[in-house]
Scaffold this motif. Structure first.
Motif, PDB file in Angstrom:
ATOM      1  N   GLY A 128       0.832  -1.200   0.000  1.00 22.79           N
ATOM      2  CA  GLY A 128       0.000   0.000   0.000  1.00 22.79           C
ATOM      3  C   GLY A 128       0.861   1.242   0.000  1.00 22.79           C
ATOM      4  O   GLY A 128       1.987   1.221   0.511  1.00 22.79           O
ATOM      5  N   ALA A 129       0.346   2.297  -0.603  1.00 20.83           N
ATOM      6  CA  ALA A 129       1.033   3.589  -0.571  1.00 20.83           C
ATOM      7  C   ALA A 129       0.085   4.682  -1.055  1.00 20.83           C
ATOM      8  O   ALA A 129      -0.744   4.434  -1.930  1.00 20.83           O
ATOM      9  CB  ALA A 129       2.286   3.571  -1.448  1.00 20.83           C
ATOM     10  N   TYR A 202      -3.377  12.530   0.311  1.00 13.28           N
ATOM     11  CA  TYR A 202      -2.167  12.355   1.098  1.00 13.28           C
ATOM     12  C   TYR A 202      -1.367  13.666   1.061  1.00 13.28           C
ATOM     13  O   TYR A 202      -1.274  14.306   0.018  1.00 13.28           O
ATOM     14  CB  TYR A 202      -1.330  11.207   0.530  1.00 13.28           C
ATOM     15  CG  TYR A 202      -1.345  10.000   1.440  1.00 13.28           C
ATOM     16  CD1 TYR A 202      -2.540   9.353   1.710  1.00 13.28           C
ATOM     17  CD2 TYR A 202      -0.176   9.546   2.051  1.00 13.28           C
ATOM     18  CE1 TYR A 202      -2.574   8.268   2.573  1.00 13.28           C
ATOM     19  CE2 TYR A 202      -0.201   8.462   2.902  1.00 13.28           C
ATOM     20  CZ  TYR A 202      -1.405   7.829   3.163  1.00 13.28           C
ATOM     21  OH  TYR A 202      -1.443   6.762   4.010  1.00 13.28           O
ATOM     22  N   ASP A 204       1.701  14.459   0.909  1.00 17.80           N
ATOM     23  CA  ASP A 204       2.747  14.592  -0.113  1.00 17.80           C
ATOM     24  C   ASP A 204       2.135  14.856  -1.498  1.00 17.80           C
ATOM     25  O   ASP A 204       2.724  15.567  -2.317  1.00 17.80           O
ATOM     26  CB  ASP A 204       3.593  13.318  -0.178  1.00 17.80           C
ATOM     27  CG  ASP A 204       4.582  13.238   0.982  1.00 17.80           C
ATOM     28  OD1 ASP A 204       4.945  14.296   1.519  1.00 17.80           O
ATOM     29  OD2 ASP A 204       4.996  12.116   1.330  1.00 17.80           O
ATOM     30  N   ARG A 230       8.651   9.220  -3.945  1.00 15.96           N
ATOM     31  CA  ARG A 230       9.371   8.052  -3.419  1.00 15.96           C
ATOM     32  C   ARG A 230      10.875   8.210  -3.623  1.00 15.96           C
ATOM     33  O   ARG A 230      11.667   7.880  -2.738  1.00 15.96           O
ATOM     34  CB  ARG A 230       8.872   6.763  -4.081  1.00 15.96           C
ATOM     35  CG  ARG A 230       7.461   6.379  -3.673  1.00 15.96           C
ATOM     36  CD  ARG A 230       7.093   5.015  -4.193  1.00 15.96           C
ATOM     37  NE  ARG A 230       7.746   3.965  -3.453  1.00 15.96           N
ATOM     38  CZ  ARG A 230       7.197   3.284  -2.447  1.00 15.96           C
ATOM     39  NH1 ARG A 230       5.968   3.529  -2.073  1.00 15.96           N
ATOM     40  NH2 ARG A 230       7.862   2.334  -1.826  1.00 15.96           N
ATOM     41  N   GLY A 244      12.532  -1.467   2.230  1.00 14.93           N
ATOM     42  CA  GLY A 244      11.369  -0.587   2.414  1.00 14.93           C
ATOM     43  C   GLY A 244      11.135  -0.330   3.898  1.00 14.93           C
ATOM     44  O   GLY A 244      12.061  -0.420   4.716  1.00 14.93           O
ATOM     45  N   SER A 245       9.909  -0.023   4.253  1.00 18.04           N
ATOM     46  CA  SER A 245       9.593   0.228   5.669  1.00 18.04           C
ATOM     47  C   SER A 245       9.943  -1.021   6.471  1.00 18.04           C
ATOM     48  O   SER A 245       9.513  -2.116   6.127  1.00 18.04           O
ATOM     49  CB  SER A 245       8.100   0.509   5.850  1.00 18.04           C
ATOM     50  OG  SER A 245       7.717   1.651   5.151  1.00 18.04           O
ATOM     51  N   PHE A 247       9.324  -1.355   9.822  1.00 17.31           N
ATOM     52  CA  PHE A 247       8.330  -1.584  10.873  1.00 17.31           C
ATOM     53  C   PHE A 247       6.956  -1.160  10.361  1.00 17.31           C
ATOM     54  O   PHE A 247       6.858  -0.296   9.490  1.00 17.31           O
ATOM     55  CB  PHE A 247       8.669  -0.751  12.123  1.00 17.31           C
ATOM     56  CG  PHE A 247      10.020  -1.060  12.695  1.00 17.31           C
ATOM     57  CD1 PHE A 247      10.191  -2.115  13.576  1.00 17.31           C
ATOM     58  CD2 PHE A 247      11.135  -0.297  12.349  1.00 17.31           C
ATOM     59  CE1 PHE A 247      11.447  -2.403  14.101  1.00 17.31           C
ATOM     60  CE2 PHE A 247      12.392  -0.584  12.857  1.00 17.31           C
ATOM     61  CZ  PHE A 247      12.554  -1.643  13.745  1.00 17.31           C
ATOM     62  N   LYS A 248       5.913  -1.752  10.943  1.00 14.83           N
ATOM     63  CA  LYS A 248       4.552  -1.336  10.597  1.00 14.83           C
ATOM     64  C   LYS A 248       4.207  -0.077  11.393  1.00 14.83           C
ATOM     65  O   LYS A 248       4.704   0.108  12.512  1.00 14.83           O
ATOM     66  CB  LYS A 248       3.554  -2.423  10.979  1.00 14.83           C
ATOM     67  CG  LYS A 248       3.679  -3.686  10.159  1.00 14.83           C
ATOM     68  CD  LYS A 248       2.567  -4.640  10.555  1.00 14.83           C
ATOM     69  CE  LYS A 248       2.718  -5.963   9.875  1.00 14.83           C
ATOM     70  NZ  LYS A 248       1.621  -6.875  10.183  1.00 14.83           N
ATOM     71  N   TYR A 270      -3.015   9.628  13.208  1.00 13.79           N
ATOM     72  CA  TYR A 270      -4.181   9.775  12.332  1.00 13.79           C
ATOM     73  C   TYR A 270      -5.330   8.987  12.953  1.00 13.79           C
ATOM     74  O   TYR A 270      -5.153   7.825  13.338  1.00 13.79           O
ATOM     75  CB  TYR A 270      -3.897   9.193  10.937  1.00 13.79           C
ATOM     76  CG  TYR A 270      -2.558   9.589  10.352  1.00 13.79           C
ATOM     77  CD1 TYR A 270      -2.433  10.749   9.593  1.00 13.79           C
ATOM     78  CD2 TYR A 270      -1.418   8.794  10.562  1.00 13.79           C
ATOM     79  CE1 TYR A 270      -1.200  11.110   9.056  1.00 13.79           C
ATOM     80  CE2 TYR A 270      -0.187   9.148  10.029  1.00 13.79           C
ATOM     81  CZ  TYR A 270      -0.090  10.306   9.284  1.00 13.79           C
ATOM     82  OH  TYR A 270       1.126  10.665   8.758  1.00 13.79           O
ATOM     83  N   GLY A 282       7.840   5.961  11.677  1.00 10.30           N
ATOM     84  CA  GLY A 282       9.036   6.726  11.277  1.00 10.30           C
ATOM     85  C   GLY A 282       9.264   7.901  12.223  1.00 10.30           C
ATOM     86  O   GLY A 282      10.399   8.190  12.621  1.00 10.30           O
ATOM     87  N   TRP A 283       8.173   8.562  12.597  1.00 11.89           N
ATOM     88  CA  TRP A 283       8.285   9.701  13.507  1.00 11.89           C
ATOM     89  C   TRP A 283       8.782   9.237  14.882  1.00 11.89           C
ATOM     90  O   TRP A 283       9.647   9.867  15.494  1.00 11.89           O
ATOM     91  CB  TRP A 283       6.933  10.421  13.633  1.00 11.89           C
ATOM     92  CG  TRP A 283       7.039  11.675  14.441  1.00 11.89           C
ATOM     93  CD1 TRP A 283       7.268  12.938  13.982  1.00 11.89           C
ATOM     94  CD2 TRP A 283       6.986  11.765  15.886  1.00 11.89           C
ATOM     95  NE1 TRP A 283       7.354  13.817  15.028  1.00 11.89           N
ATOM     96  CE2 TRP A 283       7.184  13.123  16.207  1.00 11.89           C
ATOM     97  CE3 TRP A 283       6.796  10.843  16.906  1.00 11.89           C
ATOM     98  CZ2 TRP A 283       7.190  13.571  17.527  1.00 11.89           C
ATOM     99  CZ3 TRP A 283       6.813  11.287  18.229  1.00 11.89           C
ATOM    100  CH2 TRP A 283       7.000  12.648  18.527  1.00 11.89           C
ATOM    101  N   GLN A 304      14.358   8.981   6.028  1.00 10.31           N
ATOM    102  CA  GLN A 304      13.135   8.289   6.436  1.00 10.31           C
ATOM    103  C   GLN A 304      13.541   7.240   7.468  1.00 10.31           C
ATOM    104  O   GLN A 304      14.086   6.198   7.113  1.00 10.31           O
ATOM    105  CB  GLN A 304      12.514   7.617   5.214  1.00 10.31           C
ATOM    106  CG  GLN A 304      11.015   7.649   5.031  1.00 10.31           C
ATOM    107  CD  GLN A 304      10.165   7.182   6.219  1.00 10.31           C
ATOM    108  OE1 GLN A 304      10.650   6.864   7.306  1.00 10.31           O
ATOM    109  NE2 GLN A 304       8.864   7.168   5.996  1.00 10.31           N
ATOM    110  N   ALA A 305      13.264   7.522   8.736  1.00  6.62           N
ATOM    111  CA  ALA A 305      13.767   6.659   9.807  1.00  6.62           C
ATOM    112  C   ALA A 305      13.102   5.279   9.835  1.00  6.62           C
ATOM    113  O   ALA A 305      13.540   4.393  10.562  1.00  6.62           O
ATOM    114  CB  ALA A 305      13.584   7.358  11.161  1.00  6.62           C
TER     115      ALA A 305
END
Ligand code: EPU
Length: 349
Positions: A128-129, A202, A204, A230, A244-245, A247-248, A270, A282-283, A304-305
């Protein structure tokens, strides 16, 4: 059936971790899968299905028989009144497939542009994105049961999709159907809406609308925007190894969210439809000071952490063990600061 031995996997995983497959078979059709299952030499040997290797951490050589998914082909299979159904082989590169749909004049997947990996892996973690998840466009898939050799087809409900989750990520139990390690996906079909509307909203994408002055982009413009966004914030696996990411994004109750806001009012969150909250992992990682840090050659991406990267190349690159040590250290500090355990996203082998 050709079984290759001692196959280097460095080019077959996007983290570019150095490891070998003891045995590997390239699967180009269902007949290839059936040949493996029928061969007495490989009976009872555990198997691992490898797609684009983009969601994988290799912590050593792979002892299982690797079934490398290379089933090709994209086609339009049906024109319905509301949707056009398209199908792609499991081994097709996901981004190439998205580009192919647009070239056919069939929009609907553009928000999912540039996601690394193969079509066959896309339902496994319900990629997903930018406001679209695979499940929003999914029609059905064909797979082979690696235990019985039977072919079967699953619709969306049967795939049990959730956030970065599906039936393919869970072992079966009396309570829940699970196909982890059991199914080899052969082909996936998608239902693309004939009355297409861009999925915007979104932050972005809104920025792109403002920057370009285009309020109502075409599918091709949206595709280009997603690629630009991206490329600006995520590392290209061809240059810097990553999965990619890592962690969820965690979902928490309203009470837990209030507790975390009390710890840091700036936390990005959110509200979801059911009253729970999704937090930006990420935050959280960034707030714990991890952005740009490393353990050995395993690093946290500067922009992007949520993305862990391989800071080295080849034999001097990171190991899977190092990546998991870094992931564990991040989980510990996020837990200590926010009382929340981050869940890892890639498959660890
Ligand atoms: N943020 C920070 N610091 C960071 C990273 C993020 O403060 O180091 C903040 C951002 O400023 C933003 C928020 O966290 O306010 C969310 O960040 P972003 O928009 O980059 O999205 P994300 O939640 O980190 C998710 C998906 C991505 C997907 C994007 C866009 C997950 C685990 N990740 O990332 O998917 O591309 O949204 O839809 O859900 C992937 O799964 O591999 C992946 C890249």
């Amino acid at each position: 059936m050709l079984v290759e031995h001692q196959v280097p996997l460095q080019a077959l995983n996007t983290f570019h971790i150095v490891a070998r497959a003891q045995h590997l078979v390239r699967i180009r059709s269902e007949a290839d899968v059936l040949a493996v299952l029928a061969d007495p030499l490989w009976r009872g040997v555990p198997r691992f299905v490898l797609g684009g290797g983009s969601n994988l951490v290799l912590t050593g050589d792979v002892q299982q028989l690797v079934l490398k998914s290379e089933i090709a082909g994209c086609r339009v299979v049906a024109q319905g009144p509301k949707t056009t159904v398209v199908e792609a082989g499991a081994g097709v590169d996901w981004h190439a497939f998205v580009a192919w749909t647009l070239a056919q004049g069939l929009p609907g997947l553009e928000n999912l542009a540039l996601i690394p990996g193969t079509v066959g892996a896309s339902p496994v973690q319900n990629i997903g994105a930018y406001g679209v998840e695979l499940q929003d466009r999914f029609e059905s898939l064909d797979a082979i049961d690696l235990e019985t050799g039977r072919m079967f087809t699953l619709n969306a409900a049967q795939c049990g999709f959730g956030y970065r989750d599906s039936v393919f990520k869970h072992p079966g139990s009396a309570q829940r159907m699970g196909l982890q390690g059991r199914a080899m996906i052969l082909r996936v079909r998608f239902a693309l809406p004939r009355a297409w509307k861009p999925v915007l909203g979104y932050a972005d994408l809104e920025k792109k609308q403002v920057q370009t002055g285009i309020a109502d982009p075409t599918a091709q413009q949206l595709f280009d925007w997603v690629c630009e966004i991206r490329r600006a914030k995520l590392p290209d696996p061809a240059q810097i190894g990553n999965a990619g990411s890592f962690f969820k994004n965690p979902t928490v109750s309203a009470d837990q969210c209030a507790d975390i806001i009390a710890r840091d009012p700036k936390v990005v969150h959110y509200r979801l439809h059911d009253g729970s909250f999704k937090l930006a992992a990420g935050w959280l990682i960034d707030a714990c000071g991890w952005r740009g840090k490393s353990i050995g050659q395993a690093g946290v991406y500067e922009k992007q952490a949520l993305v862990l990267v391989n800071r080295g190349q080849g034999a001097s690159g990171t190991t899977g063990g190092e990546v998991m040590t870094l992931a564990g250290a991040i989980q510990t500090s996020v837990y200590e600061r926010f009382g929340l355990m981050l869940e890892t996203e890639p498959v660890v082998l």
